[in-house]
Structure formats: structure tokens, C-alpha cells
Design a protein around this motif. Structure first.
Motif, mmCIF file in Angstrom:
data_model
loop_
_atom_site.group_PDB
_atom_site.id
_atom_site.type_symbol
_atom_site.label_atom_id
_atom_site.label_comp_id
_atom_site.label_asym_id
_atom_site.label_seq_id
_atom_site.Cartn_x
_atom_site.Cartn_y
_atom_site.Cartn_z
ATOM 1 N N MET A 384 57.219 60.664 26.403
ATOM 2 C CA MET A 384 57.095 61.775 25.464
ATOM 3 C C MET A 384 58.468 62.179 24.932
ATOM 4 S SD MET A 384 57.542 65.366 25.462
ATOM 5 C CE MET A 384 56.805 66.806 24.705
ATOM 6 N N ILE A 385 59.473 62.261 25.820
ATOM 7 C CA ILE A 385 60.831 62.620 25.399
ATOM 8 C C ILE A 385 61.396 61.573 24.446
ATOM 9 C CG2 ILE A 385 63.209 62.902 26.220
ATOM 10 C CD1 ILE A 385 62.048 64.133 28.768
ATOM 11 N N ASP A 386 61.185 60.303 24.775
ATOM 12 C CA ASP A 386 61.688 59.213 23.924
ATOM 13 C C ASP A 386 61.070 59.265 22.532
ATOM 14 O OD1 ASP A 386 63.215 58.334 26.017
ATOM 15 O OD2 ASP A 386 61.804 56.767 26.651
ATOM 16 N N PHE A 387 59.793 59.627 22.467
ATOM 17 C CA PHE A 387 59.101 59.708 21.174
ATOM 18 C C PHE A 387 59.797 60.713 20.258
ATOM 19 C CE2 PHE A 387 56.002 62.015 18.540
ATOM 20 C CZ PHE A 387 55.532 60.978 17.748
ATOM 21 N N TYR A 388 60.144 61.873 20.789
ATOM 22 C CA TYR A 388 60.803 62.902 19.981
ATOM 23 C C TYR A 388 62.243 62.528 19.647
ATOM 24 C CZ TYR A 388 57.047 66.331 20.169
ATOM 25 O OH TYR A 388 55.854 66.986 19.991
#
Length: 429
Positions: A384-388
Motif C-alpha cells: 500500500m505504501i509503495d503504491f502511493y
């Protein structure tokens, strides 16, 4: 350029722009000249068609093009002159291009409201607190046990904790009601999943027996048409099954991705705290913002309401499709207008407060909020962090959450705040 502004109902405005007719005529001539170079008309070579012929044949098209070009070239300056920012693209409502001296057009549009935020010190706000007890932890652990519990059919009488397989039919005034009949229905005694008296009536029964229960639906039952109604349940017991012994050991822990019971309990408690913090934060935020929106009265742009209602409607459709539910015959878009108005109004207030108090989010705060939110994604947190992080523009929604939190803290610091202690189960159930 001369402008004339008229205030219509609510946030709607009408703006008339007057320009010398020569500007329009010159624009028309220029468009017609370009047309003359491109059009094919019988009897004339391409590029040699007289302007008078082009005007006669294509004058209406040229007139529309000239109006659009002039509006595009002048409207921004006209709006700047009257110091207004439209909520959406203005709509042309009137054009006068036949005058001897002036060319004029009129546009209508909505503007954003001028907001003077009410004094925070007058707000009475209740906030929720929750302490996680040992009993809460035990109940959560019991829930994990329930997920792995296996049952074995027995011939003895049923008791609390046993699972029954039943066929039942509910009758009101001798008639079966919707949802009042089921086959091979599984029920664990003591879980309180049915109305009062239902599970109690199934204690001390054996398989293949028949039970008749005369009960009453609760006054506050979720289905209004059944509330307070007397009902007779005819129940056939197909099976009585007792739970097999379940050991809380390493094997149990590994079923939940942990190496032993100690790490499982630590992980369970962390998840409980994350879950309750998220829910309390949501409750408390709503309590603050409900008071804020109620205390401030102003017109909300209808165009913004319509857009937000459409977004809510689309979100509902997406959820239904994801769950495999039919979307035909669902409620109309206008059913979301009240919630849309609340959201738009709140957004305007938060934006105004952030401007009034010069609140802005730093990149560090945004990253910390992103990490906090990611904890609810469990093992997918880093994904999720990588997506943002892959696209910085995606962080704009996180930035809004950070600013919202700043506004909440600002209000709490100045408002009259009381705290109410609630139980873990009240919030999570």
C-alpha cells in the motif's frame, strides 16, 4: 471591456460582458477568410470563393465560432474584473451580436460561498474513549478459537456451546414471513445470534426431535414489520454436535501465521488496538465535524452537491458489483443529496479553516499518516505504501487527511469537550 454583474438566487450569478462590435466583426471576417481558403463550392476554384458567398453559405457556423472564440478569450479577464471564481464552467445564456456599437454575451454560474467560521469556543463536543480489558482480549481469542473449532455429532442432549443443525419455520398469525424459514441452518448455542428465547429453547434437546417455541420479536428489531410481533417457531433438530477439544499451542498459532502462542497474542492485541483506534478516530472525527457543520450556516454550491452525489452513487454501484449484487432498480442519484451536501459543506469549512489558520501538511506528516493507515492493511502494508510513493499525486488524498486532523485538533483545543467511556464491544460490534 465592460462588465455587469447580477446576483441571482443563492450562489448563482449572471455576468454580462460588453465589447466593441468591431471585435466581433473582425473575428467574423477572419473566420470567414479562413473558410474561404478551405471550402469547395461549385463554380468556384478552391481558395477563390468570394467572402460574400462564404458568408451567405456558412455565416451561421462562422457566427458560432466567433462567439466561442471571443468568450474563450475574454471570460477569464471578465471574471477577474469582478473578482469571482466560478464553481464550474459558466453557461452562456444570451448573446447579442446584432448591435451597431456593441457585442455582448451573458453567462450564468455558481460561486463559492463567503464563509465566516463560527467561534469554536461555543461548540459542545463529546469524544469517545475505550480501554481494552482482559475480558475483551479473551473474547477476541475466543473468536479465533471459534474459527478453528470442529464439531462432532453426538447422541446426547444439547448444551451451551453445541452446534445444532436445524430446519425451522416462523409463523405470525399462522403465516410464514419473509426470512422466517430455513433448511439445515447451523446455530451455536450461547452465541446470542437469534432473538431472545430461541437458543434457550434448544437446550436439552436431541437430534431428530421437534420443538415449538412461542416467542416475541424485540421492540427495536431491525425489521420494523416484525418488531414486537408474536411468532411461533416450528423447529426440527437434524443434528446435535459438540466441539472437539482445541489446544492453544504452536499448531494453533501457526494457523494464523504466527510461530507460537506468545507471538499470536502480541499480534492479536496490536490488531485490536489498531482496529479500535481507527473506529474511535472515525467516531470522534464525525462528532467534531457534525458540530462544526451544524454551527455554520451558508449556501452550498448545487453543482458540487450534484457531483458528489454522483460520486457516492457510483461508489455504491461499484460495491454492489464487487459483491455480485444486481445494480438494476437501485435508488436514484438524488437519494445521496443530503450526504453529498454534508460532505461538500464540510470540505468548504475545512478549507476555509486551513486558510484562516494557515494550516498545511509537511511531507514528513504525510508519510507518517500513510504509514499509520497502512497498518490496517496487515501483510499488504508495504504494498500500500509503495503504491502511493510510486506517484506523488496520489498523496494528495493523504495530505487532506493530515490537514483534516490539524483542523480537528484546533477545534478540540478551543471547544468545550467532554469524554465518554465506552466498552470495546460497543464500538466493534
Amino acid at each position: 471591456m465592460k462588465t455587469s454583474l447580477e446576483t441571482l438566487k443563492g450562489l448563482f450569478r449572471s455576468l454580462t460582458i460588453d465589447l466593441p462590435i468591431d471585435i466581433f466583426n473582425q473575428k467574423m471576417d477572419k473566420i470567414l477568410q479562413k473558410m474561404a481558403l478551405r471550402v469547395n463550392i461549385d463554380g468556384f476554384r478552391k481558395g477563390k470563393v468570394p467572402i460574400s458567398i462564404v458568408r451567405k453559405r456558412f455565416g451561421n457556423n462562422a457566427n458560432s465560432d466567433a462567439i466561442n472564440e471571443i468568450v474563450n478569450e475574454t471570460l477569464t479577464d471578465a471574471l477577474a474584473q469582478v473578482k469571482l471564481t466560478p464553481v464550474a464552467q459558466p453557461v452562456i445564456t444570451k448573446v447579442d451580436s446584432k448591435g451597431n456599437k456593441n457585442f455582448s454575451y451573458t453567462v450564468e454560474f455558481e460561486v463559492f460561498p463567503k464563509i465566516k467560521v463560527a467561534n469554536f469556543s461555543n461548540l459542545l463536543i463529546e469524544q469517545t474513549k475505550v480501554n481494552i480489558t482482559k475480558a475483551d482480549e479473551q473474547k477476541t481469542l475466543d473468536g479465533l478459537k471459534d474459527r478453528l473449532t470442529e464439531y462432532e455429532a453426538v447422541k446426547c442432549k444439547s448444551k451451551i456451546g453445541d452446534r445444532l443443525s436445524i430446519d425451522f419455520k416462523g409463523l405470525i398469525n399462522g403465516e410464514t414471513f419473509d426470512g422466517g424459514e430455513a433448511k439445515d441452518f447451523k446455530i451455536v448455542l450461547g452465541k446470542g445470534s437469534m432473538i431472545k428465547g430461541f437458543e434457550d429453547g434448544l437446550i436439552d434437546v436431541t437430534y431428530s426431535s421437534r420443538v415449538v417455541l412461542d416467542l416475541t420479536f424485540p421492540k427495536e428489531y431491525y425489521m420494523d414489520k416484525l418488531a414486537s410481533k408474536n411468532v411461533t417457531f416450528e423447529i426440527n433438530i437434524n443434528e446435535v454436535a459438540s466441539p472437539k477439544e482445541l489446544k492453544l499451542d504452536e499448531t494453533f498459532a501457526k494457523k494464523f501465521g504466527e510461530k507460537n502462542m506468545n507471538t499470536l497474542l502480541i499480534s492479536m492485541k496490536e490488531q485490536m488496538r489498531v482496529e479500535i483506534d481507527v473506529r474511535i478516530d472515525h467516531l470522534n472525527k464525525n462528532a467534531i465535524f457534525d458540530k462544526l457543520t451544524t454551527a455554520n450556516t451558508f449556501d452550498v454550491p448545487q453543482h458540487s452537491i450534484d457531483n458528489e452525489a454522483q460520486n457516492l452513487f457510483k461508489a455504491m454501484q461499484d460495491r454492489m458489483q464487487h459483491q455480485g449484487l444486481p445494480t438494476q432498480g437501485e435508488m436514484p442519484v438524488t437519494a445521496f443529496n443530503d450526504e453529498a451536501q454534508r460532505r461538500v459543506k464540510l470540505g468548504l469549512l475545512v478549507n476555509q479553516i486551513s486558510r484562516d489558520y494557515k494550516l498545511s501538511a509537511s511531507m514528513k506528516q504525510i508519510d507518517e499518516k500513510l504509514k499509520e493507515i497502512s497498518q490496517t492493511y496487515g501483510e499488504n502494508a508495504q504494498q500500500m505504501i509503495d503504491f502511493y510513493n510510486q506517484d506523488p499525486t496520489r498523496k494528495s488524498s493523504i495530505e487532506l487527511l493530515v490537514v483534516e486532523k490539524m483542523v480537528q485538533n484546533l477545534i478540540l483545543d478551543k471547544a468545550q469537550v467532554t469524554f465518554k467511556q465506552k466498552k470495546f464491544q460497543e464500538i466493534t460490534q
